[in-house]
Design a protein around this motif. Structure first.
Motif, PDB file in Angstrom:
ATOM      1  N   GLN A   1      36.809  49.890  27.904  1.00  0.00           N
ATOM      2  CA  GLN A   1      36.783  49.012  27.034  1.00  0.00           C
ATOM      3  C   GLN A   1      36.651  47.933  27.354  1.00  0.00           C
ATOM      4  N   ALA A   2      35.312  47.578  27.166  1.00  0.00           N
ATOM      5  CA  ALA A   2      34.057  46.308  27.524  1.00  0.00           C
ATOM      6  C   ALA A   2      34.633  44.922  27.428  1.00  0.00           C
ATOM      7  N   ARG A   3      35.982  44.620  27.033  1.00  0.00           N
ATOM      8  CA  ARG A   3      36.400  43.183  27.422  1.00  0.00           C
ATOM      9  C   ARG A   3      36.916  43.367  28.928  1.00  0.00           C
ATOM     10  N   THR A   4      37.787  44.851  28.908  1.00  0.00           N
ATOM     11  CA  THR A   4      38.283  44.904  30.445  1.00  0.00           C
ATOM     12  C   THR A   4      36.919  44.888  31.357  1.00  0.00           C
ATOM     13  N   TYR A   5      35.471  45.652  31.376  1.00  0.00           N
ATOM     14  CA  TYR A   5      35.014  45.341  32.103  1.00  0.00           C
ATOM     15  C   TYR A   5      34.334  43.837  32.427  1.00  0.00           C
ATOM     16  N   MET A   6      33.475  43.701  31.768  1.00  0.00           N
ATOM     17  CA  MET A   6      33.168  41.613  31.660  1.00  0.00           C
ATOM     18  C   MET A   6      34.561  41.029  32.089  1.00  0.00           C
ATOM     19  N   ALA A   7      36.082  41.374  31.973  1.00  0.00           N
ATOM     20  CA  ALA A   7      36.615  40.484  32.361  1.00  0.00           C
ATOM     21  C   ALA A   7      36.736  40.631  34.594  1.00  0.00           C
ATOM     22  N   VAL A   8      36.539  42.105  34.802  1.00  0.00           N
ATOM     23  CA  VAL A   8      36.065  42.545  36.175  1.00  0.00           C
ATOM     24  C   VAL A   8      34.971  42.011  36.827  1.00  0.00           C
ATOM     25  N   PHE A   9      33.777  42.046  35.473  1.00  0.00           N
ATOM     26  CA  PHE A   9      32.924  41.545  36.205  1.00  0.00           C
ATOM     27  C   PHE A   9      32.430  40.111  36.664  1.00  0.00           C
ATOM     28  N   ASP A  10      33.462  39.234  35.938  1.00  0.00           N
ATOM     29  CA  ASP A  10      33.625  37.693  36.058  1.00  0.00           C
ATOM     30  C   ASP A  10      34.337  37.804  37.221  1.00  0.00           C
ATOM     31  N   ALA A  11      35.620  38.518  37.742  1.00  0.00           N
ATOM     32  CA  ALA A  11      36.192  38.097  38.461  1.00  0.00           C
ATOM     33  C   ALA A  11      36.095  38.465  40.170  1.00  0.00           C
ATOM     34  N   ILE A  12      34.399  39.602  39.232  1.00  0.00           N
ATOM     35  CA  ILE A  12      34.323  39.752  41.118  1.00  0.00           C
ATOM     36  C   ILE A  12      32.674  38.854  41.264  1.00  0.00           C
ATOM     37  N   LYS A  13      32.318  38.223  40.211  1.00  0.00           N
ATOM     38  CA  LYS A  13      31.474  37.423  39.802  1.00  0.00           C
ATOM     39  C   LYS A  13      31.506  36.086  41.040  1.00  0.00           C
ATOM     40  N   LYS A  14      32.933  35.733  41.125  1.00  0.00           N
ATOM     41  CA  LYS A  14      33.603  34.457  41.145  1.00  0.00           C
ATOM     42  C   LYS A  14      34.369  35.177  42.494  1.00  0.00           C
ATOM     43  N   LYS A  15      34.494  36.051  42.906  1.00  0.00           N
ATOM     44  CA  LYS A  15      35.375  36.662  44.599  1.00  0.00           C
ATOM     45  C   LYS A  15      33.886  36.811  45.377  1.00  0.00           C
ATOM     46  N   ALA A  16      32.855  37.752  44.682  1.00  0.00           N
ATOM     47  CA  ALA A  16      31.436  37.863  45.887  1.00  0.00           C
ATOM     48  C   ALA A  16      29.901  36.974  45.559  1.00  0.00           C
ATOM     49  N   GLY A  17      30.157  36.202  44.386  1.00  0.00           N
ATOM     50  CA  GLY A  17      28.859  35.665  44.556  1.00  0.00           C
ATOM     51  C   GLY A  17      28.431  36.424  44.110  1.00  0.00           C
ATOM     52  N   HIS A  18      28.339  38.030  43.253  1.00  0.00           N
ATOM     53  CA  HIS A  18      27.586  38.595  42.884  1.00  0.00           C
ATOM     54  C   HIS A  18      28.434  39.490  41.181  1.00  0.00           C
ATOM     55  N   GLY A  19      27.486  39.873  40.270  1.00  0.00           N
ATOM     56  CA  GLY A  19      28.514  40.670  39.756  1.00  0.00           C
ATOM     57  C   GLY A  19      28.784  41.845  40.012  1.00  0.00           C
ATOM     58  N   LEU A  20      29.058  43.250  39.088  1.00  0.00           N
ATOM     59  CA  LEU A  20      29.142  44.239  39.115  1.00  0.00           C
ATOM     60  C   LEU A  20      27.653  44.721  38.318  1.00  0.00           C
ATOM     61  N   ASN A  21      27.288  46.008  38.930  1.00  0.00           N
ATOM     62  CA  ASN A  21      25.897  46.051  39.020  1.00  0.00           C
ATOM     63  C   ASN A  21      26.479  48.022  37.939  1.00  0.00           C
ATOM     64  N   LEU A  22      26.281  47.415  37.086  1.00  0.00           N
ATOM     65  CA  LEU A  22      27.272  48.341  35.703  1.00  0.00           C
ATOM     66  C   LEU A  22      26.786  50.208  35.449  1.00  0.00           C
ATOM     67  N   LYS A  23      25.398  50.063  36.643  1.00  0.00           N
ATOM     68  CA  LYS A  23      24.941  51.812  36.681  1.00  0.00           C
ATOM     69  C   LYS A  23      25.645  52.241  37.800  1.00  0.00           C
ATOM     70  N   LYS A  24      24.756  50.731  39.013  1.00  0.00           N
ATOM     71  CA  LYS A  24      25.695  51.621  39.863  1.00  0.00           C
ATOM     72  C   LYS A  24      27.189  51.692  39.880  1.00  0.00           C
ATOM     73  N   PHE A  25      28.220  50.837  38.881  1.00  0.00           N
ATOM     74  CA  PHE A  25      29.684  50.899  38.993  1.00  0.00           C
ATOM     75  C   PHE A  25      29.854  52.060  38.422  1.00  0.00           C
ATOM     76  N   VAL A  26      29.650  52.644  37.400  1.00  0.00           N
ATOM     77  CA  VAL A  26      29.034  54.027  36.884  1.00  0.00           C
ATOM     78  C   VAL A  26      29.208  55.230  37.951  1.00  0.00           C
ATOM     79  N   ASP A  27      28.529  54.756  38.220  1.00  0.00           N
ATOM     80  CA  ASP A  27      27.883  56.139  39.517  1.00  0.00           C
ATOM     81  C   ASP A  27      29.363  56.241  40.136  1.00  0.00           C
ATOM     82  N   PHE A  28      29.190  55.130  40.609  1.00  0.00           N
ATOM     83  CA  PHE A  28      30.522  55.499  42.051  1.00  0.00           C
ATOM     84  C   PHE A  28      31.714  55.649  41.423  1.00  0.00           C
ATOM     85  N   LEU A  29      32.169  55.919  39.720  1.00  0.00           N
ATOM     86  CA  LEU A  29      33.398  56.029  39.506  1.00  0.00           C
ATOM     87  C   LEU A  29      33.204  57.316  38.811  1.00  0.00           C
ATOM     88  N   SER A  30      31.956  57.981  38.917  1.00  0.00           N
ATOM     89  CA  SER A  30      31.748  59.490  38.823  1.00  0.00           C
ATOM     90  C   SER A  30      31.980  60.122  39.534  1.00  0.00           C
TER      91      SER A  30
END
Length: 195
Positions: A9-38
């Motif tokens: 659900q893209a809305r959930t992913y974008m909420a996590v992207f924004d939250a992690i960007k605030k926490k870590a100063g960088h957003g989630l790299n989508l490919k790295k994140f999907v690779d991590f989940l798989s």
């Protein structure tokens, strides 16, 4: 051979992207994140089994904003997200959003994602479904998939002001607690960021 598919659900992913960007100063790299989940799911599915497990792909479900002007910042943000998803070769389903009470709603995303997942499961396209969703509305989907013999994984955040439904966590076969994992392992979090 066991096949795995990720439904996002893209809305959930974008909420996590924004939250992690605030926490870590960088957003989630989508490919790295999907690779991590798989990798997490394949590792878990391989445990105690000799059956080959493959990751067959990811599909994103996003609400589009047809009533906004092209100059609107929110729409440009969404268009950028779509372009990134497409450029990585992931499937995408765009659902129109409709005005309701001076806002735009994308209720069709939940239904479209559920229909797509149930169709794929019924056709035997995958035996493991990874759901990156957060709403209780998806509980019937989890239970229908399980009735079809599909193993259900739920990506859980429960950090940074984002919470996953307790009902979903109860009903899914396996949860991947990414919020907890990323909070406890800074190196792991850094491995999935844009840097």
């Amino acid at each position: 051979m066991k096949k795995i598919k990720l439904f996002v659900q893209a809305r959930t992913y974008m909420a996590v992207f924004d939250a992690i960007k605030k926490k870590a100063g960088h957003g989630l790299n989508l490919k790295k994140f999907v690779d991590f989940l798989s990798e997490e799911v394949i590792k878990n599915e391989h445990a105690g089994s000799s059956e080959e497990t493959i990751f067959t792909g990811s599909k994103f479900f996003m609400g589009a904003k047809p009533t906004k002007s092209l100059a609107d910042e929110t729409l440009r943000y969404d268009r950028l997200s779509m372009e990134v998803i497409w450029s990585l070769g992931y499937e995408m389903s765009i659902i129109p959003m409709y005005p309701k009470d001076n806002d735009l709603v994308d209720r069709g995303v939940d239904v479209d994602l559920a229909c797509d997942a149930i169709r794929g499961a019924a056709l035997g396209e995958f035996q493991v479904a990874v759901l990156f969703v957060s709403d209780t509305d998806y509980a019937p989907l989890v239970n229908h998939l399980k009735k079809l013999g599909v193993v259900t994984y739920l990506v859980v955040v429960d950090r940074w002001g984002i919470y996953t439904s307790a009902v979903l966590k109860r009903d899914a076969d396996v949860t991947i607690e990414i919020g907890e994992m990323f909070d406890e392992d800074e190196a792991l979090l850094n491995s999935v960021l844009f840097k």
